[in-house]
Scaffold this motif. Structure first.
Motif, mmCIF file in Angstrom:
data_model
loop_
_atom_site.group_PDB
_atom_site.id
_atom_site.type_symbol
_atom_site.label_atom_id
_atom_site.label_comp_id
_atom_site.label_asym_id
_atom_site.label_seq_id
_atom_site.Cartn_x
_atom_site.Cartn_y
_atom_site.Cartn_z
ATOM 1 N N UNK A 1 0.829 -1.097 0.031
ATOM 2 C CA UNK A 1 0.130 0.084 -0.018
ATOM 3 C C UNK A 1 0.836 1.139 -0.220
ATOM 4 N N UNK A 2 0.459 2.401 -0.635
ATOM 5 C CA UNK A 2 1.107 3.441 -0.696
ATOM 6 C C UNK A 2 0.259 4.825 -0.942
ATOM 7 N N UNK A 3 0.666 6.021 -0.536
ATOM 8 C CA UNK A 3 -0.047 7.099 -0.803
ATOM 9 C C UNK A 3 0.430 7.890 -1.794
ATOM 10 N N UNK A 4 -0.214 8.368 -2.869
ATOM 11 C CA UNK A 4 0.131 9.026 -4.071
ATOM 12 C C UNK A 4 -0.446 10.589 -3.991
ATOM 13 N N UNK A 5 0.468 11.609 -3.680
ATOM 14 C CA UNK A 5 0.011 12.952 -3.663
ATOM 15 C C UNK A 5 -0.405 13.296 -5.145
ATOM 16 N N UNK A 6 0.010 12.767 -6.334
ATOM 17 C CA UNK A 6 -0.177 13.117 -7.497
ATOM 18 C C UNK A 6 -1.565 12.419 -8.125
ATOM 19 N N UNK A 7 -1.774 11.105 -7.266
ATOM 20 C CA UNK A 7 -3.069 10.644 -7.886
ATOM 21 C C UNK A 7 -3.834 11.101 -6.814
ATOM 22 N N UNK A 8 -3.676 11.815 -5.703
ATOM 23 C CA UNK A 8 -4.677 12.047 -4.669
ATOM 24 C C UNK A 8 -5.526 11.003 -3.669
ATOM 25 N N UNK A 9 -4.988 9.996 -3.670
ATOM 26 C CA UNK A 9 -5.416 8.840 -3.071
ATOM 27 C C UNK A 9 -4.336 7.812 -2.715
ATOM 28 N N UNK A 10 -4.781 6.821 -1.758
ATOM 29 C CA UNK A 10 -3.840 5.781 -1.538
ATOM 30 C C UNK A 10 -4.305 4.484 -2.479
ATOM 31 N N UNK A 11 -3.212 3.570 -2.747
ATOM 32 C CA UNK A 11 -3.310 2.282 -3.871
ATOM 33 C C UNK A 11 -2.693 1.544 -2.990
ATOM 34 N N UNK A 12 -2.845 0.074 -3.682
ATOM 35 C CA UNK A 12 -2.428 -0.880 -3.155
ATOM 36 C C UNK A 12 -2.176 -2.092 -4.170
ATOM 37 N N UNK A 13 -0.777 -2.517 -4.344
ATOM 38 C CA UNK A 13 -0.344 -3.474 -5.290
ATOM 39 C C UNK A 13 -0.418 -5.080 -4.630
ATOM 40 N N UNK A 14 -0.466 -5.776 -5.274
ATOM 41 C CA UNK A 14 -0.752 -7.459 -4.716
ATOM 42 C C UNK A 14 0.324 -8.025 -5.533
ATOM 43 N N UNK A 15 0.925 -9.095 -4.764
ATOM 44 C CA UNK A 15 1.501 -10.087 -5.249
ATOM 45 C C UNK A 15 1.078 -10.711 -6.559
ATOM 46 N N UNK A 16 1.958 -10.918 -7.713
ATOM 47 C CA UNK A 16 1.435 -11.736 -8.830
ATOM 48 C C UNK A 16 2.568 -12.902 -9.171
ATOM 49 N N UNK A 17 3.792 -12.822 -9.128
ATOM 50 C CA UNK A 17 4.683 -13.813 -9.240
ATOM 51 C C UNK A 17 6.269 -13.594 -8.931
ATOM 52 N N UNK A 18 6.949 -14.736 -8.972
ATOM 53 C CA UNK A 18 8.195 -14.209 -8.465
ATOM 54 C C UNK A 18 8.955 -14.040 -9.909
ATOM 55 N N UNK A 19 10.292 -13.512 -9.765
ATOM 56 C CA UNK A 19 10.937 -13.129 -10.962
ATOM 57 C C UNK A 19 12.434 -13.114 -10.740
ATOM 58 N N UNK A 20 13.259 -12.842 -11.387
ATOM 59 C CA UNK A 20 14.838 -12.456 -11.352
ATOM 60 C C UNK A 20 15.278 -11.437 -12.321
ATOM 61 N N UNK A 21 15.917 -10.675 -11.546
ATOM 62 C CA UNK A 21 16.543 -9.448 -12.466
ATOM 63 C C UNK A 21 18.147 -9.484 -12.242
ATOM 64 N N UNK A 22 18.785 -9.704 -13.156
ATOM 65 C CA UNK A 22 20.201 -9.633 -12.774
ATOM 66 C C UNK A 22 20.757 -10.382 -11.789
ATOM 67 N N UNK A 23 20.151 -11.612 -11.674
ATOM 68 C CA UNK A 23 20.499 -12.543 -10.655
ATOM 69 C C UNK A 23 19.998 -12.338 -9.430
ATOM 70 N N UNK A 24 19.106 -11.310 -9.176
ATOM 71 C CA UNK A 24 18.352 -11.106 -7.834
ATOM 72 C C UNK A 24 17.160 -11.735 -7.836
ATOM 73 N N UNK A 25 16.739 -12.482 -6.996
ATOM 74 C CA UNK A 25 15.435 -12.842 -6.876
ATOM 75 C C UNK A 25 14.567 -11.821 -6.322
ATOM 76 N N UNK A 26 13.412 -11.826 -6.951
ATOM 77 C CA UNK A 26 12.442 -10.622 -6.598
ATOM 78 C C UNK A 26 10.845 -11.106 -6.847
ATOM 79 N N UNK A 27 10.005 -10.413 -6.096
ATOM 80 C CA UNK A 27 8.581 -10.697 -6.355
ATOM 81 C C UNK A 27 7.947 -9.393 -7.074
ATOM 82 N N UNK A 28 6.923 -10.007 -7.949
ATOM 83 C CA UNK A 28 6.425 -8.705 -8.608
ATOM 84 C C UNK A 28 4.942 -8.383 -8.150
#
Length: 387
Positions: free
Chosen positions: A272-299
């Motif tokens: 969850x995060x608040x964006x002054x430019x969007x004038x509201x709070x928003x929330x992202x949810x987990x979709x899948x795992x991944x790797x970028x330049x050898x670093x494991x990550x979550x999208x």
């Protein structure tokens, strides 16, 4: 000699046992030590020179890619045909963020203003700021909508003013002028005779008010009391909730300021995060795992309900008056001018919107809102654009 060999053998055996014992202990204690160090280096604390300096003046470069939809048939549009557009860009800007006016409070919070500057990066761009594009004249179209409720005499005067300054429904300018502002006799006239109608008192441009500006007074938790609270917004501009929207849920200020989240994220976590430019709070949810330049990550991605209208997703009723799903009406925090936020190319929006314009081709890979995050550190992200 045999005695010496036996002593050596015993010594190796003892060393081996100690190594195994140390390894076993480290297996259990090691993660605790690492976690403890992560917590110490995540808390916002002036005594921690390295992490505090990085938080105050973020050394990692941020880049903003801007695309324009160049209208290819403006004359035909005025005759009733569908707009035909081509995407131009990206025009890439390096964004520098630096916090100032930093004040720590007894309740383990810290206040600051984050200032932002943008620098054009020609080598990363698919064009120059001197490129000329034709877009809808947001100043004229916005004013036309806003003046619907004005007295007839005022509307007549503004219409005559449009003709006097030769302002029409479409505008052809360079990318630099559209981004950072251009001189306009109409803007000068409106600011003189209708002060407060426009958000800008100087040049009119899409990002004229963004450069060398700040995102407001944020007060966030330092994480000293609880690492799970680190970066969480306590208030923004002194407000613990907004007043732009129709329900308390929509007016809530949730999550962080959108740059960092608490460590030890899991697949069950949300962002969850608040964006002054969007004038509201928003929330992202987990979709899948991944790797970028050898670093494991979550999208983490924006759910389809993020910009859904109140009919398709009842909790969003507070963001109405709504149009088709996929458009967030932010007029209430944009001087009541008709401004909407969407994903690029109307991705995840009502398919009917694509019927209104020729030249849009939404795909999740190119137009979805996402953040790729390591459980400890954000590594890459994509953000929505204004439409």
């Amino acid at each position: 000699m045999a005695v010496d060999k036996s002593r050596v053998a015993v010594g190796f055996m003892v060393a081996g046992v100690l190594t195994v014992a140390f390894g076993v202990v480290l297996t259990f204690v090691g993660p605790m030590i690492i976690d403890d160090q992560i917590v110490k280096n995540t808390v916002i604390d002036p005594q921690n020179d390295l992490s505090y300096t990085m938080w105050k003046d973020i050394p990692v470069p941020f880049f903003m890619s801007v695309y324009f939809f160049n209208v290819l048939n403006p004359k035909e549009v005025l005759k009733g045909e569908k707009p035909m557009v081509e995407q131009r860009g990206p025009y890439v800007y390096r964004k520098r963020c630096q916090k100032d006016n930093i004040t720590f409070h007894p309740n383990d919070t810290v206040s600051y203003r984050e200032y932002r500057k943008f620098f054009f990066e020609p080598s990363m761009s698919a064009g120059n700021e001197s490129d000329v594009v034709t877009i809808p004249n947001m100043l004229v179209l916005g004013a036309a909508v806003m003046m619907e409720k004005l007295p007839y005499a005022v509307r007549l005067m503004i219409s005559a003013t449009f003709k006097t300054f030769k302002e029409g429904p479409f505008l052809t300018k360079t990318v630099g002028e559209l981004m950072w502002g251009y001189d306009s006799g109409l803007v000068d006239f409106l600011n003189k005779y209708l002060p407060g109608m426009l958000p800008s008192s100087g040049k009119f441009g899409l990002f004229a008010e963004f450069n060398n500006s700040n995102t407001g007074l944020f007060t966030i938790f330092t994480g000293k009391d609880d690492i799970k609270n680190v970066h969480r917004v306590d208030s923004w501009n002194g407000l613990t909730e907004l007043s732009n929207w129709g329900t308390r849920q929509c007016n809530m200020i949730n999550g962080t300021a959108g740059q960092m989240w608490p460590p030890f994220m899991t697949k069950e976590s949300t962002l969850p995060f608040y964006s002054p430019d969007a004038c509201r709070s928003m929330e992202l949810v987990y979709q899948r795992p991944g790797v970028m330049k050898g670093i494991p990550l979550y999208r983490y991605v924006a759910p389809k309900t993020l910009f859904a209208n109140g009919t398709d997703y009842a909790p969003n009723e507070g963001f109405c008056p709504c149009r088709q799903s996929g458009l967030l009406n932010v007029s209430s925090c944009r001087h009541n001018s008709p401004v909407f936020i969407s994903h690029p190319h109307f991705f995840n929006a009502d398919p009917v919107l694509l019927d209104y314009v020729q030249g849009l081709h939404p795909t999740e890979e190119e137009h979805g809102l996402f953040i790729d995050i390591h459980p400890v550190q954000v590594v890459n992200g994509g953000f929505p654009t204004l439409t």
